[in-house]
Design a protein around this motif. Structure first.
Motif, PDB file in Angstrom:
ATOM      1  N   VAL A  15       0.836  -1.208   0.000  1.00 19.97           N
ATOM      2  CA  VAL A  15       0.000   0.000   0.000  1.00 19.97           C
ATOM      3  C   VAL A  15       0.865   1.250   0.000  1.00 19.97           C
ATOM      4  O   VAL A  15       1.656   1.464   0.926  1.00 19.97           O
ATOM      5  CB  VAL A  15      -0.905   0.029   1.259  1.00 19.97           C
ATOM      6  CG1 VAL A  15      -1.716   1.329   1.304  1.00 19.97           C
ATOM      7  CG2 VAL A  15      -1.836  -1.174   1.300  1.00 19.97           C
ATOM      8  N   PHE A  16       0.751   2.045  -1.034  1.00 20.30           N
ATOM      9  CA  PHE A  16       1.426   3.345  -1.036  1.00 20.30           C
ATOM     10  C   PHE A  16       0.412   4.401  -1.479  1.00 20.30           C
ATOM     11  O   PHE A  16      -0.017   4.418  -2.633  1.00 20.30           O
ATOM     12  CB  PHE A  16       2.640   3.329  -1.969  1.00 20.30           C
ATOM     13  CG  PHE A  16       3.359   4.654  -2.041  1.00 20.30           C
ATOM     14  CD1 PHE A  16       3.806   5.283  -0.883  1.00 20.30           C
ATOM     15  CD2 PHE A  16       3.588   5.275  -3.254  1.00 20.30           C
ATOM     16  CE1 PHE A  16       4.456   6.507  -0.944  1.00 20.30           C
ATOM     17  CE2 PHE A  16       4.250   6.495  -3.322  1.00 20.30           C
ATOM     18  CZ  PHE A  16       4.684   7.118  -2.162  1.00 20.30           C
ATOM     19  N   GLU A  18      -2.913   4.870  -0.812  1.00 21.81           N
ATOM     20  CA  GLU A  18      -4.141   4.261  -1.350  1.00 21.81           C
ATOM     21  C   GLU A  18      -5.306   4.504  -0.392  1.00 21.81           C
ATOM     22  O   GLU A  18      -6.173   3.650  -0.233  1.00 21.81           O
ATOM     23  CB  GLU A  18      -3.936   2.738  -1.539  1.00 21.81           C
ATOM     24  CG  GLU A  18      -2.782   2.334  -2.423  1.00 21.81           C
ATOM     25  CD  GLU A  18      -3.088   2.420  -3.925  1.00 21.81           C
ATOM     26  OE1 GLU A  18      -4.202   2.856  -4.277  1.00 21.81           O
ATOM     27  OE2 GLU A  18      -2.207   2.058  -4.712  1.00 21.81           O
ATOM     28  N   ALA A  81       8.361  -3.531  -0.498  1.00 19.48           N
ATOM     29  CA  ALA A  81       7.140  -3.880   0.226  1.00 19.48           C
ATOM     30  C   ALA A  81       6.845  -5.376   0.065  1.00 19.48           C
ATOM     31  O   ALA A  81       6.495  -6.058   1.036  1.00 19.48           O
ATOM     32  CB  ALA A  81       5.970  -3.040  -0.288  1.00 19.48           C
ATOM     33  N   ASP A 100      -5.142  -1.604  -5.378  1.00 22.77           N
ATOM     34  CA  ASP A 100      -6.119  -0.882  -6.209  1.00 22.77           C
ATOM     35  C   ASP A 100      -7.262  -1.762  -6.704  1.00 22.77           C
ATOM     36  O   ASP A 100      -8.123  -1.299  -7.445  1.00 22.77           O
ATOM     37  CB  ASP A 100      -5.408  -0.212  -7.388  1.00 22.77           C
ATOM     38  CG  ASP A 100      -4.620  -1.202  -8.230  1.00 22.77           C
ATOM     39  OD1 ASP A 100      -4.818  -2.414  -8.073  1.00 22.77           O
ATOM     40  OD2 ASP A 100      -3.802  -0.753  -9.052  1.00 22.77           O
ATOM     41  N   GLN A 102      -7.439  -4.015  -8.922  1.00 25.90           N
ATOM     42  CA  GLN A 102      -7.564  -4.265 -10.364  1.00 25.90           C
ATOM     43  C   GLN A 102      -7.701  -5.766 -10.619  1.00 25.90           C
ATOM     44  O   GLN A 102      -8.017  -6.184 -11.729  1.00 25.90           O
ATOM     45  CB  GLN A 102      -6.382  -3.666 -11.122  1.00 25.90           C
ATOM     46  CG  GLN A 102      -6.483  -2.146 -11.217  1.00 25.90           C
ATOM     47  CD  GLN A 102      -5.624  -1.580 -12.331  1.00 25.90           C
ATOM     48  OE1 GLN A 102      -4.578  -0.999 -12.072  1.00 25.90           O
ATOM     49  NE2 GLN A 102      -6.048  -1.755 -13.575  1.00 25.90           N
ATOM     50  N   LYS A 134      -0.924   1.747 -22.093  1.00 21.76           N
ATOM     51  CA  LYS A 134      -0.330   0.924 -21.039  1.00 21.76           C
ATOM     52  C   LYS A 134      -0.242  -0.540 -21.500  1.00 21.76           C
ATOM     53  O   LYS A 134       0.732  -1.230 -21.243  1.00 21.76           O
ATOM     54  CB  LYS A 134      -1.180   1.043 -19.772  1.00 21.76           C
ATOM     55  CG  LYS A 134      -0.500   0.515 -18.522  1.00 21.76           C
ATOM     56  CD  LYS A 134      -1.185   1.063 -17.278  1.00 21.76           C
ATOM     57  CE  LYS A 134      -0.827   0.257 -16.056  1.00 21.76           C
ATOM     58  NZ  LYS A 134      -1.540   0.713 -14.868  1.00 21.76           N
ATOM     59  N   ARG A 203      -8.717   0.644 -12.553  1.00 18.67           N
ATOM     60  CA  ARG A 203      -8.477   1.267 -11.251  1.00 18.67           C
ATOM     61  C   ARG A 203      -9.590   2.289 -11.051  1.00 18.67           C
ATOM     62  O   ARG A 203      -9.789   3.158 -11.885  1.00 18.67           O
ATOM     63  CB  ARG A 203      -7.109   1.954 -11.268  1.00 18.67           C
ATOM     64  CG  ARG A 203      -6.594   2.327  -9.898  1.00 18.67           C
ATOM     65  CD  ARG A 203      -5.349   3.189 -10.061  1.00 18.67           C
ATOM     66  NE  ARG A 203      -4.156   2.618  -9.411  1.00 18.67           N
ATOM     67  CZ  ARG A 203      -3.892   2.730  -8.118  1.00 18.67           C
ATOM     68  NH1 ARG A 203      -4.725   3.345  -7.322  1.00 18.67           N
ATOM     69  NH2 ARG A 203      -2.787   2.203  -7.624  1.00 18.67           N
ATOM     70  N   LYS A 207      -4.284   6.781  -7.609  1.00 23.01           N
ATOM     71  CA  LYS A 207      -3.521   6.955  -8.850  1.00 23.01           C
ATOM     72  C   LYS A 207      -2.470   5.869  -9.046  1.00 23.01           C
ATOM     73  O   LYS A 207      -1.916   5.363  -8.073  1.00 23.01           O
ATOM     74  CB  LYS A 207      -2.768   8.294  -8.782  1.00 23.01           C
ATOM     75  CG  LYS A 207      -3.628   9.507  -9.046  1.00 23.01           C
ATOM     76  CD  LYS A 207      -2.686  10.687  -9.391  1.00 23.01           C
ATOM     77  CE  LYS A 207      -3.363  12.025  -9.247  1.00 23.01           C
ATOM     78  NZ  LYS A 207      -3.607  12.420  -7.849  1.00 23.01           N
ATOM     79  N   SER A 208      -2.169   5.553 -10.299  1.00 27.24           N
ATOM     80  CA  SER A 208      -1.080   4.626 -10.609  1.00 27.24           C
ATOM     81  C   SER A 208       0.243   5.281 -10.211  1.00 27.24           C
ATOM     82  O   SER A 208       0.419   6.485 -10.381  1.00 27.24           O
ATOM     83  CB  SER A 208      -1.072   4.305 -12.092  1.00 27.24           C
ATOM     84  OG  SER A 208       0.114   3.615 -12.412  1.00 27.24           O
ATOM     85  N   ARG A 215       8.515   1.952 -15.882  1.00 23.96           N
ATOM     86  CA  ARG A 215       7.926   0.672 -16.265  1.00 23.96           C
ATOM     87  C   ARG A 215       8.791  -0.047 -17.304  1.00 23.96           C
ATOM     88  O   ARG A 215       8.744  -1.260 -17.441  1.00 23.96           O
ATOM     89  CB  ARG A 215       6.525   0.903 -16.835  1.00 23.96           C
ATOM     90  CG  ARG A 215       5.558  -0.220 -16.591  1.00 23.96           C
ATOM     91  CD  ARG A 215       4.253   0.036 -17.301  1.00 23.96           C
ATOM     92  NE  ARG A 215       3.460   1.109 -16.716  1.00 23.96           N
ATOM     93  CZ  ARG A 215       2.711   0.963 -15.632  1.00 23.96           C
ATOM     94  NH1 ARG A 215       2.658  -0.182 -15.029  1.00 23.96           N
ATOM     95  NH2 ARG A 215       2.021   1.972 -15.155  1.00 23.96           N
TER      96      ARG A 215
HETATM   97  N1  UDP Z   1       3.078   0.542  -4.433  1.00 23.18           N
HETATM   98  C1  UDP Z   1       3.922   0.481  -3.330  1.00 23.18           C
HETATM   99  N2  UDP Z   1       5.041   1.276  -3.311  1.00 23.18           N
HETATM  100  C2  UDP Z   1       5.369   2.105  -4.351  1.00 23.18           C
HETATM  101  C3  UDP Z   1       4.511   2.129  -5.485  1.00 23.18           C
HETATM  102  C4  UDP Z   1       3.372   1.335  -5.501  1.00 23.18           C
HETATM  103  O1  UDP Z   1       3.666  -0.265  -2.378  1.00 23.18           O
HETATM  104  O2  UDP Z   1       6.394   2.798  -4.248  1.00 23.18           O
HETATM  105  C5  UDP Z   1       1.867  -0.305  -4.450  1.00 23.18           C
HETATM  106  C6  UDP Z   1       0.565   0.418  -4.811  1.00 23.18           C
HETATM  107  O3  UDP Z   1      -0.039   1.007  -3.675  1.00 23.18           O
HETATM  108  C7  UDP Z   1      -0.252  -0.725  -5.396  1.00 23.18           C
HETATM  109  C8  UDP Z   1       0.808  -1.585  -6.084  1.00 23.18           C
HETATM  110  O4  UDP Z   1       2.039  -1.256  -5.475  1.00 23.18           O
HETATM  111  O5  UDP Z   1      -0.884  -1.496  -4.393  1.00 23.18           O
HETATM  112  C9  UDP Z   1       0.866  -1.382  -7.591  1.00 23.18           C
HETATM  113  O6  UDP Z   1       0.955  -0.015  -7.891  1.00 23.18           O
HETATM  114  P1  UDP Z   1       0.111   0.670  -9.059  1.00 23.18           P
HETATM  115  O7  UDP Z   1      -1.298   0.164  -9.038  1.00 23.18           O
HETATM  116  O8  UDP Z   1       0.315   2.135  -8.944  1.00 23.18           O
HETATM  117  O9  UDP Z   1       0.852   0.125 -10.344  1.00 23.18           O
HETATM  118  P2  UDP Z   1       0.245  -0.195 -11.789  1.00 23.18           P
HETATM  119  O10 UDP Z   1      -0.910  -1.151 -11.603  1.00 23.18           O
HETATM  120  O11 UDP Z   1      -0.204   1.122 -12.347  1.00 23.18           O
HETATM  121  O12 UDP Z   1       1.396  -0.807 -12.524  1.00 23.18           O
END
Ligand code: UDP
Ligand code: MG
Length: 244
Positions: A15-16, A18, A81, A100, A102, A134, A203, A207-208, A215
């Protein structure tokens, strides 16, 4: 021994920032735990959030006896994490999903069905609900990684995975490793994984945290690191010991 030792399966949720996902997460995970194929608990890893996530995690854990948490002093990144989640898990199996939502917690059951036979069972996001841009980045990154690592994985970025905890603890972990889990599992003697189609959702809150550069650039370099590591990876089999 910590509290996760009283369960068969620990669901790690990084969780960051969220805050807007915490109550939905609570609802979805508390509804899922009694339906889970294995006796399960939740382990939130708060990666140094600067919004209200920490308070909400504490609040949610205080009213759900099977929810636990670890909080970092400052942000250390998603890989850190996940590593902390793995380090602190003592149940036989562990899984991970993003905060999130997803992916659906209920789909852990589809993965757990096969975990006895594989080191890891990973989801493949069917009908992925991300932007075209994406999905294009992901297709390109997956193709390049497959060519470099020969891991045969369709969708390593899928945030729904289940592993044997002992195998997870032996994985070489580095920043960005969450994108290389199939390849890393294959380094282990007898390591194998299975892919299972899971549902994917857009989502809806928060935010992402990732963008084009983090990436693609990191994972690109990591492919070369993996090629370096592969022939140097240490495996050994103990024939006897009087330690235990
Ligand atoms: N997250 C985290 N530390 C970070 C960045 C993201 O713990 O520095 C967590 C974020 O809260 C989420 C997961 O990693 O639960 C994936 O992040 P995100 O959904 O933003 O990535 P995406 O799906 O866009 O690739
Ligand atoms: Mg996400």
């Amino acid at each position: 021994m910590n509290k996760t030792a009283g369960y068969r399966f620990t669901i790690i949720v990084p969780v960051f920032n969220e805050e807007d996902n915490m109550y939905t997460l609570e609802k979805r995970l508390s509804a899922f735990l009694p339906e889970c194929r294995e006796k399960a608990c939740v382990l939130f890893v708060n990666d140094g959030s600067t919004d209200a996530s920490a308070e909400r995690i504490r609040e949610v854990c205080s009213r759900n006896p099977d929810f636990f948490h670890i909080g970092f002093v400052r942000n250390a990144g998603l890989s850190a994490a996940l590593k902390a989640g793995i380090d602190y898990t003592e149940s036989e199996y562990l899984g991970y999903m993003d905060a999130d939502l997803q992916t659906a917690p209920e789909d852990f059951n589809l993965l757990l069905e096969h975990i006895a036979d594989y080191t890891m069972v990973t989801g493949i996001r069917a009908n992925r609900k991300d932007t075209l841009f994406k999905r294009f980045q992901s297709k390109f990154a997956n193709g390049f990684r497959r060519m470099m690592t020969h891991d045969g994985a369709t969708d390593t970025g899928c945030p729904l995975k289940v592993l044997h905890t002992d195998a997870a603890k032996r994985l070489p972990l580095f920043k960005g490793m969450h994108r290389f889990l199939p390849a890393l599992v294959l380094l282990q003697d007898g390591g194998c994984y299975k892919q299972v189609a899971v549902r994917h959702f857009p989502r809806t809150a928060g935010k992402s945290k990732f963008h084009l550069w983090n990436r693609l650039a990191g994972p690109f370099a990591d492919c070369f690191a993996y090629r370096w590591m592969k022939p140097r990876y240490i495996n050994y089999k103990v024939g006897e010991t009087d330690l235990v």
